[in-house]
Design an enzyme around this catalytic site. Structure first.
Site, PDB file in Angstrom:
ATOM      1  N   GLU A 118       0.812  -1.200   0.000  1.00  0.00           N
ATOM      2  CA  GLU A 118       0.000   0.000   0.000  1.00  0.00           C
ATOM      3  C   GLU A 118       0.848   1.254   0.000  1.00  0.00           C
ATOM      4  OE1 GLU A 118      -4.081  -1.031   2.240  1.00  0.00           O
ATOM      5  OE2 GLU A 118      -2.272  -1.592   3.283  1.00  0.00           O
TER       6      GLU A 118
ATOM      7  N   CYS B 275       6.954  -7.852   6.521  1.00  0.00           N
ATOM      8  CA  CYS B 275       8.159  -7.356   7.200  1.00  0.00           C
ATOM      9  C   CYS B 275       8.658  -8.439   8.136  1.00  0.00           C
ATOM     10  CB  CYS B 275       7.852  -6.085   7.993  1.00  0.00           C
ATOM     11  SG  CYS B 275       9.327  -5.393   8.802  1.00  0.00           S
TER      12      CYS B 275
ATOM     13  N   CYS C 228       7.366  -6.379  14.740  1.00  0.00           N
ATOM     14  CA  CYS C 228       6.997  -5.573  15.920  1.00  0.00           C
ATOM     15  C   CYS C 228       5.587  -5.942  16.388  1.00  0.00           C
ATOM     16  CB  CYS C 228       7.063  -4.086  15.574  1.00  0.00           C
ATOM     17  SG  CYS C 228       8.701  -3.575  15.052  1.00  0.00           S
TER      18      CYS C 228
HETATM   19 FE1  SF4 Z   1       8.379  -3.894  10.253  1.00  0.00          FE
HETATM   20 FE2  SF4 Z   1       8.260  -3.119  12.803  1.00  0.00          FE
HETATM   21 FE3  SF4 Z   1       8.275  -1.278  10.841  1.00  0.00          FE
HETATM   22 FE4  SF4 Z   1       6.133  -2.879  11.226  1.00  0.00          FE
HETATM   23  S1  SF4 Z   1       6.917  -1.322  12.623  1.00  0.00           S
HETATM   24  S2  SF4 Z   1       7.066  -2.372   9.277  1.00  0.00           S
HETATM   25  S3  SF4 Z   1       7.127  -4.818  11.853  1.00  0.00           S
HETATM   26  S4  SF4 Z   1       9.904  -2.734  11.364  1.00  0.00           S
END
Ligand code: SF4
Ligand code: SAH
Length: 373
Positions: A91, A111, A115
């Site tokens: 997106e 990712c 997190c």
């Molecule tokens: Fe990746 Fe953490 Fe960024 Fe989300 S917040 S995109 S999990 S690094």
């Protein structure tokens, strides 16, 4: 397979043109057609010799990503879902403001950092986007918005690498894409107006400072290692002290004299007065008494699988006031495009699920402009 010219920065396109036996300045002309004029058809490029256009037609193409959905929020925010194949989608979000237009760009499908408070992280990692796929988001957004607004003026003045993915874990594709954003023959954005946001990939922060020192935002989210280990698992590899050392090193090369720390406000987790006090200590221990960072508090955008809640507005204000009173410039991020789920951390991308979700949203609350699959 022919070559997608969106994959090249100007140096790469020049090398490509030289391989075709063309002069270097032809690459500049071609590059300007692609990025400044939004051309995708070689026949439009009337100042290129017909023989070159024919050569290009047989070996190259300029292809953006297929648009799955496009939604416009009541506040003017636009969100596109792009198909990147194999059931994955990414997106991009355009956020208009009085004095600027910001595009939030994705760097990966999914990712790997994982997190706890991020829905992209919960999806896991599918794959890196290539340079052309990163740039396709900007190319498409800029030129489709120009058409929509009936203007040839530049619309996007700022890019933030804050969509899906960890940009510094896709370094080799990221850097050429950043170069095209900055190139005067490309989008001509200033280094201050292109921001890479990272969860803290320390060695790559150092490399970025040498290769392409754009503005840097660091997703801190916690003032001590045990808590950050839990929220941002990459902290186990690059703990806070090492991360802040890297920030100080970056500052020597950065286009601005501060680093922005992003801090997602999670109810009862990282939003207590004690956490603010710890942050103040971390900041004061560095920078020789000078102001060297800013905080951007992001109200958490909840999603059920996270098991986390958004801090109350009063708590966010109290936290912001504590930091401000300690002399740290602190802002609270406004949420934009809430009605189209365009906010941070809500960008998630299984194409099938998201297509269904987007269709549902379109029926309920948003104005679908077009749906191309
Ligand atoms: Fe990746 Fe953490 Fe960024 Fe989300 S917040 S995109 S999990 S690094
Ligand atoms: N991977 C990079 C950039 C993409 S995330 C990074 O982590 O910095 C962009 C920002 O959105 C980060 O600061 C991230 O921590 C924040 N974010 C992620 N999920 C969120 C959520 N559910 N609510 C609010 N902010 C979130």
């Amino acid at each position: 397979m022919t070559t997608n010219l969106l994959d090249f920065d100007l140096e790469g396109l020049t090398a490509y043109c030289e391989q075709l036996g063309e002069k270097r300045f032809r690459a500049t002309q071609l590059f300007r057609w692609i990025h400044q004029r939004g051309a995708s058809d070689f026949d439009q490029m009337t100042d290129l010799a017909k023989s070159l256009r024919e050569k290009l037609k047989s070996r190259a193409h300029i292809t953006a990503l297929p648009v799955v959905t496009e939604h416009v929020s009541a506040d003017g925010t636009v969100k596109w879902l792009f198909d990147v194949g194999d059931g994955n989608a990414v997106e991009s979000v355009f956020i208009p403001e009085d004095d600027r237009g910001t595009l939030c760009v994705s760097s990966q499908a999914g990712c790997a950092v994982g997190c706890r408070f991020c829905s992209t992280g919960h999806q896991g990692f599918s794959r890196n986007l290539d340079t052309g796929e990163i740039l396709a988001q900007l190319w498409y957004a800029e030129h489709s918005l120009r058409k929509r607004f009936g203007t040839e003026d530049r619309i996007i003045s700022n890019v933030v690498m804050m969509g899906m993915g960890e940009p510094l874990q896709n370094y080799s594709a990221l850097v050429p894409a950043l170069r095209v954003m900055l190139d005067d023959h490309g989008y001509g954005l200033s280094r201050r107006r292109v921001t890479v946001s990272t969860s803290g990939v320390v060695p790559m922060m150092d490399r970025l400072s040498q290769d392409c020192a754009v503005a840097l935002a660091v997703s801190l989210h916690a003032p001590n290692d045990p808590l950050r280990d839990n929220l941002v698992p990459l902290n186990r590899k690059y703990p806070i002290a090492e991360l802040l050392d890297a920030c100080e090193r970056y500052l020597e090369f950065a286009p601005r004299d501060f680093i922005t720390f992003e801090y997602c406000m999670l109810d009862g987790v990282n939003d207590q007065p004690e956490h603010a006090r710890q942050l103040i200590e971390l900041v004061r221990a560095r920078g020789d008494g000078k102001s060297w960072c800013k905080f951007n508090l992001i109200p958490f955008n909840p999603f059920p699988a996270s098991g986390l809640l958004r801090s109350s507005a009063a708590r966010v204000t109290e936290f912001a006031t504590m930091l401000s009173n300690a002399g740290i410039v602190t802002t609270v991020r406004k949420t934009r495009g809430d009605d189209i789920d365009a906010a941070c951390g809500q960008l998630a991308g299984d194409v099938k699920d998201r297509t269904r979700a987007a269709e549902r949203m379109a029926k309920q609350r948003t104005i679908p402009l077009k749906q191309v699959s």
